[in-house]
Structure formats: C-alpha cells, structure tokens
Design a protein around this motif. Sequence first.
Motif, short mmCIF file in Angstrom:
data_model
loop_
_atom_site.label_atom_id
_atom_site.label_comp_id
_atom_site.label_asym_id
_atom_site.label_seq_id
_atom_site.Cartn_x
_atom_site.Cartn_y
_atom_site.Cartn_z
N GLU A 49 -0.30 -20.35 -4.53
CA GLU A 49 -0.36 -19.71 -3.21
C GLU A 49 -0.77 -18.24 -3.32
OE1 GLU A 49 -0.25 -21.32 -0.38
OE2 GLU A 49 0.24 -23.18 -1.42
N GLU A 59 -4.44 -17.97 -4.36
CA GLU A 59 -5.34 -18.31 -3.25
C GLU A 59 -5.60 -17.11 -2.36
OE1 GLU A 59 -7.17 -21.22 -2.20
OE2 GLU A 59 -6.85 -21.40 -4.36
N ASP A 63 3.62 -23.70 -7.82
CA ASP A 63 3.25 -23.64 -6.40
C ASP A 63 3.18 -22.18 -5.91
OD1 ASP A 63 6.03 -23.50 -6.68
OD2 ASP A 63 6.41 -24.40 -4.73
#
Length: 173
Positions: free
Chosen positions: A41, A44, A37
């Motif tokens: 993030e 991105e 995760d």
Amino acid sequence: MIGAEGAAGLAPALARQPAGWSVIVKVAGAVSVLPSDILYEVAEGSAELRAQVRGLAHDREARAMRALACAMSHPAAARLATFILSMAERYGKQAFIFTQEEVAASLNVQRTTVTAGATDLKARRAIEYSRGRISVLDLALLRRMACNCHQWDAAVPFADDPRQCRRGDGPSE
C-alpha cells in the motif's frame, strides 16, 4: 525482512503473493519486519519507494543468480573461503559460530565437503576451526584462496554483469 544481507520477500510483496521460502537469521544484528500488505500500500502511493523496492528486489535476484553461478563454477574449498571471508568483512568479526551442517546448508554441499575444506584452510593457517567456532587467522590468505565471486559480492553493484562469475577463477583449479 530487512537486515545486513538486504531485504527478503520484496517481489512476493509487490506481487501480492505469499513467499515460497523462509528466511533464517544466522548472525545477531538489527532486523526490521514489515507486513507485506502495508509495504504494498505504501509503495503504491510513492514512486520513490516503489523504485527503491524494485531495485532491492532486483539486487536480491542478481545475488541469487551469482550464488548459483558460483556453486556451478567453483570448487567447494574456494566457496568456503569466500563464505568465511564475506562473513568476516560484512560483520566486522574475526570469529563466528557455525556448525559444519549450517555451513554445508549455506553452500549446498555435504558436511564432509565442509570438513575437508575447513581442514585445508586450517592446515594453511587461514582459519582455526573447532566445535562450530570459525576464527579467521589470515584475511589476506583467505582472500587469495577465495573465488573471484567475493570481489563481486563485496565491491560491485549487483546491476553489473552477473557473468563475471565464471569457471577457472578458483585458487585450486
């Protein structure tokens, strides 16, 4: 996970999916682990990191496809020579601890096939093998006995043509 072999689990991390496999570390060395995760993030928010992660994921898939092509095209003895040669060059060591069962699992062959291949390599004085310890005696001979997949794994970027691994390249064919 990132180590000497590359990175594992990148595609599932980018797809926000669980990995359908596990990773086993067989040679001591540095490794980094990052929760998927967090990778997602950060990637991105960074086009550069996203491009690097996608490139690594592509390289990993290309390596898997080459390994599959090699398994389908080359005799086990040539693949064993390639495996040992790759280990020696990648880690800069002339000796490793691997049981026949571990090598068989890595090459997806039966343990008896590893025994036969190791016996042949030992008889030719390319390696010494005893009680799970593989020692390289003659790198040049091992290179001659390995299939051509070693040159692609060692020297050519994965983005090149994966069809280079084809039948007829092994030393005993």
